[in-house]
Design an enzyme around this catalytic site. Structure first.
Site, PDB file in Angstrom:
ATOM      1  N   ARG A 207      45.759  50.872  37.742  1.00  0.00           N
ATOM      2  CA  ARG A 207      45.128  52.151  37.739  1.00  0.00           C
ATOM      3  C   ARG A 207      43.636  51.823  38.196  1.00  0.00           C
ATOM      4  O   ARG A 207      43.417  50.893  38.806  1.00  0.00           O
ATOM      5  CB  ARG A 207      45.204  52.465  36.161  1.00  0.00           C
ATOM      6  CG  ARG A 207      44.184  51.615  35.472  1.00  0.00           C
ATOM      7  CD  ARG A 207      43.927  51.998  34.034  1.00  0.00           C
ATOM      8  NE  ARG A 207      42.951  51.531  33.422  1.00  0.00           N
ATOM      9  CZ  ARG A 207      42.760  51.299  32.171  1.00  0.00           C
ATOM     10  NH1 ARG A 207      43.496  52.044  31.228  1.00  0.00           N
ATOM     11  NH2 ARG A 207      41.571  50.875  31.294  1.00  0.00           N
TER      12      ARG A 207
ATOM     13  N   ASP B  55      48.800  43.407  37.622  1.00  0.00           N
ATOM     14  CA  ASP B  55      48.027  43.758  36.285  1.00  0.00           C
ATOM     15  C   ASP B  55      48.956  43.366  34.865  1.00  0.00           C
ATOM     16  O   ASP B  55      49.941  42.804  35.205  1.00  0.00           O
ATOM     17  CB  ASP B  55      47.987  45.150  36.295  1.00  0.00           C
ATOM     18  CG  ASP B  55      46.823  45.808  35.693  1.00  0.00           C
ATOM     19  OD1 ASP B  55      46.486  45.732  34.437  1.00  0.00           O
ATOM     20  OD2 ASP B  55      45.865  46.530  36.581  1.00  0.00           O
TER      21      ASP B  55
ATOM     22  N   ASP C 147      47.964  38.220  34.211  1.00  0.00           N
ATOM     23  CA  ASP C 147      46.716  38.068  33.369  1.00  0.00           C
ATOM     24  C   ASP C 147      45.741  37.126  34.019  1.00  0.00           C
ATOM     25  O   ASP C 147      45.883  35.955  34.153  1.00  0.00           O
ATOM     26  CB  ASP C 147      47.053  37.636  32.003  1.00  0.00           C
ATOM     27  CG  ASP C 147      45.542  37.557  31.252  1.00  0.00           C
ATOM     28  OD1 ASP C 147      44.768  37.460  31.929  1.00  0.00           O
ATOM     29  OD2 ASP C 147      45.695  37.620  29.944  1.00  0.00           O
ATOM     30  N   VAL C 148      44.869  37.882  34.987  1.00  0.00           N
ATOM     31  CA  VAL C 148      43.867  36.925  35.732  1.00  0.00           C
ATOM     32  C   VAL C 148      43.098  35.728  34.896  1.00  0.00           C
ATOM     33  O   VAL C 148      42.651  34.947  35.740  1.00  0.00           O
ATOM     34  CB  VAL C 148      42.803  37.761  36.347  1.00  0.00           C
ATOM     35  CG1 VAL C 148      43.590  38.881  37.451  1.00  0.00           C
ATOM     36  CG2 VAL C 148      41.875  38.660  35.591  1.00  0.00           C
TER      37      VAL C 148
ATOM     38  N   ASN D  46      39.883  42.541  41.731  1.00  0.00           N
ATOM     39  CA  ASN D  46      39.263  43.866  41.189  1.00  0.00           C
ATOM     40  C   ASN D  46      39.386  43.905  39.550  1.00  0.00           C
ATOM     41  O   ASN D  46      38.567  44.677  39.051  1.00  0.00           O
ATOM     42  CB  ASN D  46      40.191  44.889  41.862  1.00  0.00           C
ATOM     43  CG  ASN D  46      40.070  46.314  41.134  1.00  0.00           C
ATOM     44  OD1 ASN D  46      38.979  47.028  40.999  1.00  0.00           O
ATOM     45  ND2 ASN D  46      41.119  46.526  40.188  1.00  0.00           N
TER      46      ASN D  46
ATOM     47  N   TYR E  67      29.119  41.569  30.443  1.00  0.00           N
ATOM     48  CA  TYR E  67      29.415  42.189  31.734  1.00  0.00           C
ATOM     49  C   TYR E  67      28.454  41.756  32.660  1.00  0.00           C
ATOM     50  O   TYR E  67      28.800  41.580  33.941  1.00  0.00           O
ATOM     51  CB  TYR E  67      29.704  43.662  31.257  1.00  0.00           C
ATOM     52  CG  TYR E  67      30.362  44.402  32.507  1.00  0.00           C
ATOM     53  CD1 TYR E  67      31.558  44.626  32.915  1.00  0.00           C
ATOM     54  CD2 TYR E  67      29.083  45.089  33.557  1.00  0.00           C
ATOM     55  CE1 TYR E  67      32.001  45.203  33.744  1.00  0.00           C
ATOM     56  CE2 TYR E  67      29.918  45.815  34.539  1.00  0.00           C
ATOM     57  CZ  TYR E  67      31.238  46.007  34.681  1.00  0.00           C
ATOM     58  OH  TYR E  67      31.691  46.501  35.872  1.00  0.00           O
TER      59      TYR E  67
ATOM     60  N   THR F 158      36.652  56.149  36.205  1.00  0.00           N
ATOM     61  CA  THR F 158      38.124  55.938  35.955  1.00  0.00           C
ATOM     62  C   THR F 158      38.049  55.801  34.613  1.00  0.00           C
ATOM     63  O   THR F 158      37.244  56.139  33.731  1.00  0.00           O
ATOM     64  CB  THR F 158      38.051  54.285  36.641  1.00  0.00           C
ATOM     65  OG1 THR F 158      37.016  53.438  35.936  1.00  0.00           O
ATOM     66  CG2 THR F 158      37.731  54.394  37.968  1.00  0.00           C
TER      67      THR F 158
HETATM   68  P1  NAD Z   1      39.956  50.377  34.949  1.00  0.00           P
HETATM   69  O1  NAD Z   1      39.853  49.986  33.536  1.00  0.00           O
HETATM   70  O2  NAD Z   1      40.512  51.768  35.387  1.00  0.00           O
HETATM   71  O3  NAD Z   1      40.875  49.296  35.722  1.00  0.00           O
HETATM   72  C1  NAD Z   1      40.888  47.877  35.543  1.00  0.00           C
HETATM   73  C2  NAD Z   1      42.095  47.395  35.718  1.00  0.00           C
HETATM   74  O4  NAD Z   1      42.243  46.014  35.225  1.00  0.00           O
HETATM   75  C3  NAD Z   1      43.083  47.824  34.476  1.00  0.00           C
HETATM   76  O5  NAD Z   1      44.254  48.201  35.215  1.00  0.00           O
HETATM   77  C4  NAD Z   1      43.563  46.722  33.603  1.00  0.00           C
HETATM   78  O6  NAD Z   1      44.508  46.732  33.139  1.00  0.00           O
HETATM   79  C5  NAD Z   1      43.298  45.440  34.345  1.00  0.00           C
HETATM   80  N1  NAD Z   1      42.920  44.326  33.706  1.00  0.00           N
HETATM   81  C6  NAD Z   1      42.127  44.310  32.695  1.00  0.00           C
HETATM   82  N2  NAD Z   1      42.089  42.985  32.246  1.00  0.00           N
HETATM   83  C7  NAD Z   1      43.169  42.257  32.927  1.00  0.00           C
HETATM   84  C8  NAD Z   1      43.629  41.103  33.016  1.00  0.00           C
HETATM   85  N3  NAD Z   1      43.120  39.970  31.999  1.00  0.00           N
HETATM   86  N4  NAD Z   1      44.357  40.703  34.005  1.00  0.00           N
HETATM   87  C9  NAD Z   1      44.992  41.588  35.022  1.00  0.00           C
HETATM   88  N5  NAD Z   1      44.323  42.827  34.941  1.00  0.00           N
HETATM   89  C10 NAD Z   1      43.537  43.180  34.102  1.00  0.00           C
HETATM   90  O7  NAD Z   1      38.607  50.369  35.637  1.00  0.00           O
HETATM   91  P2  NAD Z   1      38.187  50.362  37.175  1.00  0.00           P
HETATM   92  O8  NAD Z   1      36.863  51.237  37.227  1.00  0.00           O
HETATM   93  O9  NAD Z   1      39.221  50.553  38.285  1.00  0.00           O
HETATM   94  O10 NAD Z   1      37.566  48.971  37.332  1.00  0.00           O
HETATM   95  C11 NAD Z   1      37.889  48.128  38.513  1.00  0.00           C
HETATM   96  C12 NAD Z   1      36.853  47.259  38.563  1.00  0.00           C
HETATM   97  O11 NAD Z   1      35.571  47.690  39.048  1.00  0.00           O
HETATM   98  C13 NAD Z   1      36.441  46.204  37.456  1.00  0.00           C
HETATM   99  O12 NAD Z   1      36.002  45.044  38.040  1.00  0.00           O
HETATM  100  C14 NAD Z   1      34.882  46.753  37.147  1.00  0.00           C
HETATM  101  O13 NAD Z   1      34.305  46.022  36.337  1.00  0.00           O
HETATM  102  C15 NAD Z   1      34.541  47.154  38.429  1.00  0.00           C
HETATM  103  N6  NAD Z   1      33.534  48.446  38.234  1.00  0.00           N
HETATM  104  C16 NAD Z   1      33.657  49.595  37.620  1.00  0.00           C
HETATM  105  C17 NAD Z   1      32.952  50.445  37.634  1.00  0.00           C
HETATM  106  C18 NAD Z   1      33.084  51.787  37.121  1.00  0.00           C
HETATM  107  O14 NAD Z   1      31.940  52.494  36.778  1.00  0.00           O
HETATM  108  N7  NAD Z   1      34.280  52.377  36.729  1.00  0.00           N
HETATM  109  C19 NAD Z   1      31.463  50.206  38.357  1.00  0.00           C
HETATM  110  C20 NAD Z   1      31.147  49.162  38.746  1.00  0.00           C
HETATM  111  C21 NAD Z   1      32.059  48.054  38.889  1.00  0.00           C
END
Ligand code: NAD
Length: 249
Positions: free
Chosen positions: A16, A37, A60-61, A82, A147, A182
């Site tokens: 997602r 994922d 699971d990363v 990601n 974080y 997101t």
């Molecule tokens: P999101 O929560 O929609 O997606 C994150 C995904 O990571 C999910 O599908 C989740 O199941 C997966 N995930 C979580 N733990 C996991 C694990 N142990 N192994 C494998 N997958 C795992 O959020 P997003 O916004 O799409 O985030 C993506 C990346 O962008 C992240 O690294 C986040 O820190 C970064 N980010 C997000 C934002 C924001 O505002 N949304 C801003 C800066 C950075």
């Protein structure tokens, strides 16, 4: 369009959000993509939607053995680290368990991912690794100690990897999104929805970002169009980090 023709990509956290948006763009640009994922149902549904160039793998990363099982002897030529989670708590109230959980997924997951794909990338003659940091990898935010630590670490690890792997034709860059719409924020808040438009209005571009806008940046870094970019930080934040705390608007 085929900006990624011939590329074999693995995108973590791709069920997602930004990872899913990247997977969609990668397939549209001709790449073959492993959607990795812990969300099996969402990941499989996306792979089914994208068809033959896409496959879902549970990963699971934070688990070293799972990286071995998914990457194996595959020659991954693009890795997008990601997957990430967010945890809000003041420093004084952050439990060791919560701190370690965030570090394990965000930071150690990125380390394990880079390490897992290196042999295959060397055999393939090169590759591109894109590590998702954040603007919290450039400047701190209160209540985000784990974080912020993990995202600064990703920024640093990216540069070490770029220095070590450049001679092998492997480029490594970090991406620093600002606030993107997101499920990450509501998930961290236990399902509470937040009106992001209030945050967006404070930004130079007057809105928060979309997942597909980060996917466009990732496509560039995955493609040969970024052939001279390595060890660099790519910010897509609507101008959030253009100001500092003393500035008045
Ligand atoms: P999101 O929560 O929609 O997606 C994150 C995904 O990571 C999910 O599908 C989740 O199941 C997966 N995930 C979580 N733990 C996991 C694990 N142990 N192994 C494998 N997958 C795992 O959020 P997003 O916004 O799409 O985030 C993506 C990346 O962008 C992240 O690294 C986040 O820190 C970064 N980010 C997000 C934002 C924001 O505002 N949304 C801003 C800066 C950075």
């Amino acid at each position: 369009m085929s900006r990624l023709a011939g590329k074999r990509a693995l995108i973590t956290g791709a069920a997602r959000g930004q990872g899913a948006a990247a997977a969609r763009r990668f397939v549209a640009e001709g790449a073959r993509v492993i959607i990795a994922d812990v969300l099996d149902d969402e990941g499989k549904a996306l792979a089914d939607e994208l068809g033959e160039p896409a496959e879902f793998r549970h990963l699971d990363v934070s688990q070293e053995d799972e990286w071995g099982a998914v990457v194996g002897d595959e020659q991954i030529t693009v890795l997008v680290n990601n997957a990430g989670i967010l945890h809000f708590a003041p420093l004084a109230d952050t439990s060791l368990a919560d701190y370690e959980r965030v570090i394990r997924i965000n930071q150690i997951g990125t380390f394990l991912g880079m390490r897992a794909v290196i042999p295959g990338m060397i055999t393939a003659g090169g590759g591109s690794i894109i590590n998702t940091s954040s603007i919290e990898g450039l400047a701190a935010a209160p209540t985000l100690v784990a974080y912020t630590a993990s995202k600064f670490a990703i920024r640093g690890m990216t540069k070490v990897a770029a220095l070590e792997l450049g001679s092998k034709g492997i480029r490594v860059n970090s991406v620093h999104p600002g606030m993107i719409d997101t499920r990450m924020l509501p998930t961290a808040l236990g399902g509470v929805e937040v009106d992001l438009s209030r945050v967006g209005k404070r930004l130079p571009l007057r809105r928060v970002g979309r997942a597909d806008e980060i996917a466009d940046l990732i496509v560039f870094l995955a493609s040969d169009e970024s052939s001279y970019c390595t060890g660099a930080e790519f910010v897509a934040d609507g101008g959030a980090t253009a100001s500092h705390a003393l500035s008045v608007t």
